[in-house]
Every structure is written in structure tokens, then in C-alpha cells.
Design an enzyme around this catalytic site. Structure first.
Site, PDB file in Angstrom:
ATOM      1  N   ASP A 193       2.372   2.027   3.337  1.00  0.00           N
ATOM      2  CA  ASP A 193       3.325   1.071   3.930  1.00  0.00           C
ATOM      3  C   ASP A 193       4.746   1.536   3.656  1.00  0.00           C
ATOM      4  O   ASP A 193       5.674   1.191   4.392  1.00  0.00           O
ATOM      5  CB  ASP A 193       3.238  -0.330   3.295  1.00  0.00           C
TER       6      ASP A 193
ATOM      7  N   HIS B  14       0.886  -1.168   0.000  1.00  0.00           N
ATOM      8  CA  HIS B  14       0.000   0.000   0.000  1.00  0.00           C
ATOM      9  C   HIS B  14       0.921   1.215   0.000  1.00  0.00           C
ATOM     10  O   HIS B  14       2.012   1.169   0.585  1.00  0.00           O
ATOM     11  CB  HIS B  14      -0.825   0.115   1.274  1.00  0.00           C
TER      12      HIS B  14
HETATM   13  C1  XUL Z   1      -7.508  -6.483   4.606  1.00  0.00           C
HETATM   14  C2  XUL Z   1      -6.700  -6.911   3.462  1.00  0.00           C
HETATM   15  C3  XUL Z   1      -5.846  -5.883   2.833  1.00  0.00           C
HETATM   16  C4  XUL Z   1      -5.745  -6.001   1.353  1.00  0.00           C
HETATM   17  C5  XUL Z   1      -5.027  -4.851   0.684  1.00  0.00           C
HETATM   18  O1  XUL Z   1      -8.314  -7.450   5.135  1.00  0.00           O
HETATM   19  O2  XUL Z   1      -6.711  -8.069   3.115  1.00  0.00           O
HETATM   20  O3  XUL Z   1      -4.608  -5.899   3.440  1.00  0.00           O
HETATM   21  O4  XUL Z   1      -5.071  -7.170   0.986  1.00  0.00           O
HETATM   22  O5  XUL Z   1      -5.552  -3.629   1.013  1.00  0.00           O
END
Ligand code: XUL
Ligand code: CO
Length: 439
Positions: free
Chosen positions: A105, A102
Site C-alpha cells: 500500500d 500492507h
Molecule cells: C481482506 C482483509 C485484509 C486484511 C489485511 O478481506 O480484510 O485487508 O485486513 O490483509
């Protein structure tokens, strides 16, 4: 540069009789299964957030793990770079060829988006430098549009047009980063895209706006040369009580309704499928039969707990059924991202390695066993035979849309009563599964 995981060697395959905790027992990258190397069947990815950022904070207590990786202060660019160093050392030692991220992150989010984006440029330059000379690539990127309080009412589904514009800006930047890092995919996980109560929610308006945002993302992505897949990662609940991307079937219906199905596929997460009351295999199958099985978030939930525990997968039965679906699908366009975190008391650097060794070995075993199921043939043959009555003339007419309700009515009248349709033989098939798993 000095090592971060100092006493941890490169993890190699030692085979099932090894008792070395820092070795693979089943994941043998070059072993060929059904004509392809294990490493090609299993493009594993490291999740930046859980592996490099999550320290074990939960609702009742703060971090147990120290993920500063030698940086003097957390939440700084120095720390962001230390995470890159740690991540690359980690992936190299485990032979992992992909990572997922993300935006937030990678760097600490600043108050001003321009400053956040400057930091993202700096860190992505640094990541690119690190990638050079390695075979490590980006599997997918995404924007975190759920953590910041501004997204409390959603991102694409928000009531605030300014928050919506902010979400759009984050997606644009995350797409820029994904393309810069050569990412194969871009994920939408609708963390806050849903609602708590219909008393304050216009569902139609919200869903239309989410679709518009996705269309803009596709248009922009294609305009900057992004050729990969966009993914929806379905999840039924948590953090919202009702999430719009409930499961694969719901998300696929949404994509078709809004004309997004050519650009999007599913990123199926095991623990999300089970939260929806399905098996992992169910959501994989639904995606696959719709031509939309793209990528996998490989974790597992705890059936005794009603939330997303994001555990490292150890359940070989489920991993086998997953790999059976993947093999039948002819593989994935994406890969296997470990959206998993170590348990809070597993707080050491060694635990991070044990966790990935566990997850990679579990999926390697799943692959070996799924190939054995297919080669054994008993289960596939049973399913084929189960539908064999459809091979007759009537069955073919129905399949080819060459009959009518009236014709079937007359046929049924002549028949009197059909025979019972034949045993489902579930117990026999389950014993075949055990026979293959434990031979
Ligand atoms: C949350 C989840 C996230 C997604 C990406 O449950 O799985 O981490 O993978 O936003
Ligand atoms: Co996930």
C-alpha cells in the site's frame, strides 16, 4: 504545504441535533464513558489500502475515484508521498490516531525486492517525519501475500519453496517497518492460505508450513524488539474457496496446535465473521473467552450479498453488541481499523470523510448503548439467573471436577425426570435491547 482536502474543515463534535454533514453527532473524543474517554475506548485506525489506494475498481469497471492526491503520475514514489500527505491530513482532520498498512500500500512494488525495500525505507522515513509532533501512530502492519500472481497457491501454504522464501522476506521487511513506525501489532490475513480442491492439495503439509512461517515471524519480531501482538484475521472464504483461518474458533485451534497461542491474538473483522455464518458478536465472544480478542477490523457486510463488501458500519445494533463484548473484555490491546471502503459511486473526497464520520459515530453510539446495557443490568442479570441451578451442591461438584458419570447416573435415577430448564426469554431480552437502544 497546500491542503489536499481543501474545503474540508477539522471535524468536530456537534451533537445529535447537528445537521452538519462534516461534524460528529455521537463521537465526542473526551466524553467519559464507564471511567474512560471515548477516544481511549475507541482507538480508531485508517486503513491505508481502502482509504488512500482503492479507487472503486471492481470486476466490471475501472476506478471511479481519483486517488492521485495531486501527484502527476500514479504508481510512482511521488504518488506514494502524496498518499502519505493525504493520509496525515485526513487523520488529523478526523482526530484519528492510528493507521494500518500492507507493505505494497505504501509504495509501488518493483520487479526486484531490493528496489521495493529501498522504496519502503524511503517512504517510512517520510512517514516518520510526518508522525513527528503528532499523536498519530501505527496500529498494525502486514505484508500483502495475496495480490502478486506468485502467491496464487498461497504464501505459507505454497507448493513452491522459492515463493515461501519470498513470503518470508516480505514478512521480515514488514516487521522491520512495523517496528520502525512503532506499530502495536502485526497481522496475518491468510488471503491465499487455503485451497480450491483437495484433488491437488496436501492440507497437513500446508498447515505445518504456515505454522513454521509464523514461528519464524515471532522469533524474528521478538529479536528486533517487537513487543506487540501478532494477529490472525480469520476469514472463511474469498479469495480461496476454503480458507484455513475459517473463523475465530478454527484459528485459535490452529494456534494452540502449533504452540503459537502465547504470541497471537485475533483481529476480528465483522464482514469475515458474517461470511463464516456467524454474527460479528459470536467471533468476538469466542476470541474473548479464549483470552485472544486483540483487535477489530470494523466494517459490515451486506446480508443480501455473499462476499466481503467491506462497507462502512452503520448498523448500530451490531456495533452495540460489539462494544458490549469489548467492554466485557476490558478493552482491546489493538484498536478499531476501518477495513471499509466507500461504495463505488461515492467517489469524491468528501465521501471519504462522510464514510469515516459514519463509522466513528456508529461505534461511538455502540459504545454509549453498550455501556447503558451494562449499567441497566437486566440482560446480565438474566444470564446470571439462567445458570443459577448450578449454584447447588451438585452443580458445584460438577464444576470442580468432583463427580463422575456413575454418580450423576444415580442422581438422575433418584430424580425421575428433571423439570423444564426455564424459558430462554429471547423476545423479552430483545425488547430490553430495543428499549435501551431507542430511549
Ligand atoms: C481482506 C482483509 C485484509 C486484511 C489485511 O478481506 O480484510 O485487508 O485486513 O490483509
Ligand atoms: Co481486514
Amino acid at each position: 504545504m497546500s491542503e489536499i482536502f481543501e474545503n474540508i474543515p477539522v471535524i468536530v463534535f456537534e451533537g445529535k441535533d447537528s445537521t452538519n454533514p462534516m461534524a460528529f453527532k455521537y463521537y465526542d473524543a473526551d466524553r467519559v464513558i464507564m471511567g474512560k474517554k471515548m477516544s481511549e475506548h475507541l482507538p480508531f485506525a485508517m486503513a491505508w489500502w481502502h482509504n488512500l489506494c482503492a479507487g472503486g475498481t471492481d470486476m466490471f469497471g475501472r476506478d471511479t475515484a481519483d486517488k492521485s492526491f495531486g501527484a502527476s503520475e500514479k504508481g510512482t514514489m511521488e504518488h506514494a508521498k502524496a498518499k502519505v500527505d493525504a493520509g496525515f491530513e485526513f487523520m488529523k482532520k478526523l482526530g484519528i490516531r492510528y493507521f494500518c498498512f500492507h507493505d505494497v500500500d505504501l509504495v509501488p512494488e518493483a520487479d526486484d525486492i531490493k528496489e521495493t525495500n529501498r522504496r519502503l525505507d524511503e517512504i517510512s522515513d517520510y512517514i516518520l517525519e510526518k508522525m513527528e509532533g503528532t499523536d498519530i501512530k501505527c496500529l498494525w502492519g502486514t505484508a500483502n501475500m495475496f495480490g502478486n500472481p506468485r502467491f496464487m497457491n498461497g504464501a505459507g501454504s505454497t507448493n513452491s519453496v522459492d515463493v515461501y522464501a519470498f513470503a518470508a522476506a516480505q514478512i521480515k521487511k514488514a516487521l522491520d517497518l512495523t517496528v520502525k513506525l512503532g506499530g502495536k501489532g502485526y497481522v496475518f490475513w491468510g488471503g491465499r492460505e487455503g485451497y480450491e480442491t483437495l484433488l491437488n492439495t496436501d492440507v497437513k503439509f500446508e498447515q505445518e508450513n504456515i505454522a513454521k512461517l509464523m514461528h519464524m515471524a515471532v522469533d524474528y519480531g521478538r529479536s528486533i524488539g517487537f513487543k506487540g501482538d501478532f494477529y490472525i484475521e480469520p476469514k472463511p472464504k474469498e479469495p480461496m474457496k476454503h480458507q484455513y483461518d475459517f473463523d475465530a474458533a478454527t484459528a485459535i485451534g490452529f494456534l494452540r496446535q502449533y504452540g503459537l497461542d502465547k504470541d497471537f491474538k485475533m483481529n476480528i473483522e465483522a464482514n469475515h465473521a458474517t461470511l463464516a455464518g456467524h454474527t460479528f458478536q459470536h467471533d468476538l465472544r469466542i476470541s474473548a473467552i479464549n483470552g485472544m480478542l486483540g483487535s477489530i477490523d470494523a466494517n459490515q457486510g451486506d446480508m443480501l450479498l455473499g462476499w466481503d463488501t467491506d462497507e462502512f458500519p452503520f448498523n448500530v445494533y451490531d456495533a452495540t453488541l460489539c462494544m458490549y463484548e469489548v467492554l466485557k473484555n476490558g478493552g482491546l490491546t489493538g484498536g478499531f481499523n476501518f477495513d471499509s471502503k466507500t461504495r463505488r459511486p461515492s467517489y469524491t473526497l468528501e465521501d471519504m470523510f462522510h464514510a469515516y464520520i459514519l463509522g466513528m459515530d456508529t461505534f461511538a453510539l455502540g459504545l454509549i448503548k453498550a455501556a447503558e446495557i451494562i449499567e441497566d443490568g437486566r440482560i446480565d442479570q438474566f444470564v446470571k439467573d439462567k445458570y443459577s441451578s448450578w449454584n447447588n451442591e451438585l452443580g458445584q461438584k460438577i464444576r470442580n471436577n468432583e463427580t463422575s458419570l456413575e454418580e450423576l447416573f444415580h442422581y438422575a435415577e433418584e430424580l425421575g425426570a428433571p423439570e423444564l430448564p426455564g424459558s430462554g426469554r429471547q423476545e423479552y431480552l430483545e425488547s430490553v435491547m430495543n428499549n435501551i437502544l431507542f430511549k
